[in-house]
Design a protein around this motif. Structure first.
Motif, PDB file in Angstrom:
ATOM      1  N   THR A 267      47.707  69.105  40.029  1.00 57.91           N
ATOM      2  CA  THR A 267      48.234  69.752  41.228  1.00 57.91           C
ATOM      3  C   THR A 267      49.669  70.205  40.981  1.00 57.91           C
ATOM      4  O   THR A 267      50.061  71.310  41.377  1.00 57.91           O
ATOM      5  CB  THR A 267      48.161  68.787  42.418  1.00 57.91           C
ATOM      6  N   ALA A 268      50.444  69.362  40.324  1.00 56.75           N
ATOM      7  CA  ALA A 268      51.833  69.716  40.019  1.00 56.75           C
ATOM      8  C   ALA A 268      51.903  70.964  39.148  1.00 56.75           C
ATOM      9  O   ALA A 268      52.745  71.853  39.365  1.00 56.75           O
ATOM     10  CB  ALA A 268      52.534  68.553  39.325  1.00 56.75           C
ATOM     11  N   LEU A 279      57.422  72.850  34.890  1.00 62.21           N
ATOM     12  CA  LEU A 279      56.916  71.550  35.314  1.00 62.21           C
ATOM     13  C   LEU A 279      58.074  70.582  35.532  1.00 62.21           C
ATOM     14  O   LEU A 279      58.043  69.758  36.451  1.00 62.21           O
ATOM     15  CB  LEU A 279      55.941  70.995  34.271  1.00 62.21           C
ATOM     16  N   GLU A 280      59.105  70.685  34.695  1.00 62.11           N
ATOM     17  CA  GLU A 280      60.291  69.830  34.844  1.00 62.11           C
ATOM     18  C   GLU A 280      61.003  70.107  36.165  1.00 62.11           C
ATOM     19  O   GLU A 280      61.406  69.166  36.876  1.00 62.11           O
ATOM     20  CB  GLU A 280      61.240  70.035  33.677  1.00 62.11           C
ATOM     21  N   GLU A 281      61.168  71.370  36.498  1.00 57.13           N
ATOM     22  CA  GLU A 281      61.810  71.731  37.764  1.00 57.13           C
ATOM     23  C   GLU A 281      60.974  71.262  38.952  1.00 57.13           C
ATOM     24  O   GLU A 281      61.526  70.793  39.969  1.00 57.13           O
ATOM     25  CB  GLU A 281      62.004  73.245  37.827  1.00 57.13           C
ATOM     26  N   THR A 282      59.669  71.365  38.823  1.00 55.15           N
ATOM     27  CA  THR A 282      58.782  70.919  39.894  1.00 55.15           C
ATOM     28  C   THR A 282      58.896  69.419  40.107  1.00 55.15           C
ATOM     29  O   THR A 282      58.964  68.937  41.247  1.00 55.15           O
ATOM     30  CB  THR A 282      57.329  71.302  39.567  1.00 55.15           C
ATOM     31  N   ALA A 283      58.922  68.663  39.015  1.00 54.15           N
ATOM     32  CA  ALA A 283      59.045  67.209  39.108  1.00 54.15           C
ATOM     33  C   ALA A 283      60.344  66.815  39.794  1.00 54.15           C
ATOM     34  O   ALA A 283      60.361  65.940  40.676  1.00 54.15           O
ATOM     35  CB  ALA A 283      58.978  66.588  37.711  1.00 54.15           C
ATOM     36  N   GLU A 284      61.437  67.450  39.411  1.00 55.74           N
ATOM     37  CA  GLU A 284      62.732  67.127  40.015  1.00 55.74           C
ATOM     38  C   GLU A 284      62.739  67.475  41.500  1.00 55.74           C
ATOM     39  O   GLU A 284      63.224  66.699  42.338  1.00 55.74           O
ATOM     40  CB  GLU A 284      63.847  67.881  39.296  1.00 55.74           C
ATOM     41  N   LEU A 285      62.198  68.635  41.830  1.00 57.36           N
ATOM     42  CA  LEU A 285      62.133  69.057  43.232  1.00 57.36           C
ATOM     43  C   LEU A 285      61.322  68.076  44.068  1.00 57.36           C
ATOM     44  O   LEU A 285      61.761  67.630  45.147  1.00 57.36           O
ATOM     45  CB  LEU A 285      61.510  70.449  43.324  1.00 57.36           C
ATOM     46  N   LEU A 286      60.137  67.740  43.592  1.00 56.75           N
ATOM     47  CA  LEU A 286      59.253  66.863  44.367  1.00 56.75           C
ATOM     48  C   LEU A 286      59.841  65.472  44.527  1.00 56.75           C
ATOM     49  O   LEU A 286      59.696  64.841  45.581  1.00 56.75           O
ATOM     50  CB  LEU A 286      57.882  66.794  43.704  1.00 56.75           C
ATOM     51  N   GLU A 287      60.517  64.970  43.498  1.00 52.98           N
ATOM     52  CA  GLU A 287      61.158  63.665  43.616  1.00 52.98           C
ATOM     53  C   GLU A 287      62.291  63.713  44.635  1.00 52.98           C
ATOM     54  O   GLU A 287      62.447  62.789  45.449  1.00 52.98           O
ATOM     55  CB  GLU A 287      61.679  63.199  42.262  1.00 52.98           C
ATOM     56  N   ASN A 288      63.076  64.767  44.606  1.00 53.30           N
ATOM     57  CA  ASN A 288      64.146  64.915  45.599  1.00 53.30           C
ATOM     58  C   ASN A 288      63.574  64.946  47.014  1.00 53.30           C
ATOM     59  O   ASN A 288      64.146  64.355  47.950  1.00 53.30           O
ATOM     60  CB  ASN A 288      64.949  66.181  45.333  1.00 53.30           C
ATOM     61  N   ASN A 289      62.428  65.644  47.177  1.00 51.90           N
ATOM     62  CA  ASN A 289      61.806  65.725  48.494  1.00 51.90           C
ATOM     63  C   ASN A 289      61.295  64.362  48.950  1.00 51.90           C
ATOM     64  O   ASN A 289      61.466  63.980  50.120  1.00 51.90           O
ATOM     65  CB  ASN A 289      60.649  66.728  48.463  1.00 51.90           C
TER      66      ASN A 289
END
Length: 298
Positions: A267-268, A279-289
């Motif tokens: 999904t990510a 994928l790295e930017e997505t991981a950081e964004l989702l963790e921040n959220n």
């Protein structure tokens, strides 16, 4: 507030060249797994049922596979009083598992007279992040609609009273769901999560105006889910979350099999491609959220 225009339709697209991972062991799948090996980020599965069969019977192995696929944190979700107790107990077994307690609309028909007090006590348990999943389901109607609505209103009142975020289930009930939420749950900065978002623009509009985050599950990876993927263009990035709903709704390339938190990464990857992020930017964004919503409860 963040609003969609009343005449908004889901037609916007990012125009990415992403090749969908449709089959296990395909060249695309192998390339993704190779990329994941070197990936240094991590993800949270914000909605799973780890304490349920068949996952709970092989929990250690499932947790190990999750770690191998860069899943750092899992929220296991209760669907009735006893099941919520099991979720809390399971979360106590693993440092990186948290719980949410609630009563699924299917199970409201059997909600006991002392159920609200039981929920109130469960919300005090260690590692409980939210009240849910709760909501309405007018597709299956396993519980009478009047019963679902009465319980849902009561659960929202408890969430408001205790300041607890909620995790919302909705199926074919958007208009009534919104009506009850407007009446029972004031807009809060951190109201909770719309679980397993289906692409419903009316619900998206309400959610974004009332402090909700939008969580996408494995359905967004299905080949025919073009409209759902297009909806990502209208969700502010700071309101995105992802989930599995394991053991249900396994994403491509595992569709039709038992789902598990390890598959959160598919999904990510789809969301990364559709939103033009790495994928790295997505991981950081989702963790921040996730931290923005639950950080003071972790």
């Amino acid at each position: 507030m963040i609003s969609l225009s009343p005449d908004c339709i889901l037609t916007k697209t990012t125009g990415t060249d992403y090749i969908m991972i449709a089959k296990k062991n395909s060249p695309e799948h192998t390339a993704f797994l190779d990329k994941l090996t070197a990936f240094e980020g991590f993800f949270t599965d914000s909605h799973a049922h780890m304490h349920m069969s068949p996952l709970v019977e092989e929990a250690d192995a499932v947790m190990e596979r999750a770690a191998q696929h860069k899943i750092k944190r899992i929220v296991t979700i209760g669907i009735d009083i006893e099941d919520s107790r099991n979720a809390v107990d399971f979360a106590g077994r693993y440092d990186n598992v948290y719980a949410s307690v609630g009563v699924h609309p299917h199970d409201t028909v059997g909600f006991p007279e002392n159920g609200m007090e039981s929920l109130r006590e469960l919300l005090k348990a260690p590692k409980v992040l939210a009240l849910g999943e709760i909501g309405l389901d007018f597709f299956y109607d396993h519980s009478p609609r009047e019963t679902q609505e009465k319980c849902f209103a009561s659960f929202l009142g408890l969430a408001n009273e205790t300041g607890t975020p909620v995790i919302i289930h909705n199926r074919d009930s958007t208009a009534r769901l919104i009506e009850i939420m407007k009446a029972e749950l004031p807009a809060r900065e951190k109201n909770g999560i719309i679980h397993c978002f289906s692409g419903d623009t009316d619900l998206m509009r309400f959610a974004l105006d009332n402090g909700f985050y939008i969580s996408y599950a494995g359905v967004v990876t299905f080949p025919k889910s073009d409209e759902l993927r297009r909806s990502l263009a209208f969700v502010p990035k700071e309101r995105l979350l992802i989930e599995t709903d394991a053991p249900y709704l396994a994403p491509s390339p595992y569709r039709g099999r038992t789902n598990e938190p390890a598959y959160t990464v598919y999904t990510a990857e789809t969301i990364a491609a559709e939103t033009g992020m790495t994928l790295e930017e997505t991981a950081e964004l989702l963790e921040n959220n996730f931290q923005s919503l639950f950080g003071d409860r972790l």
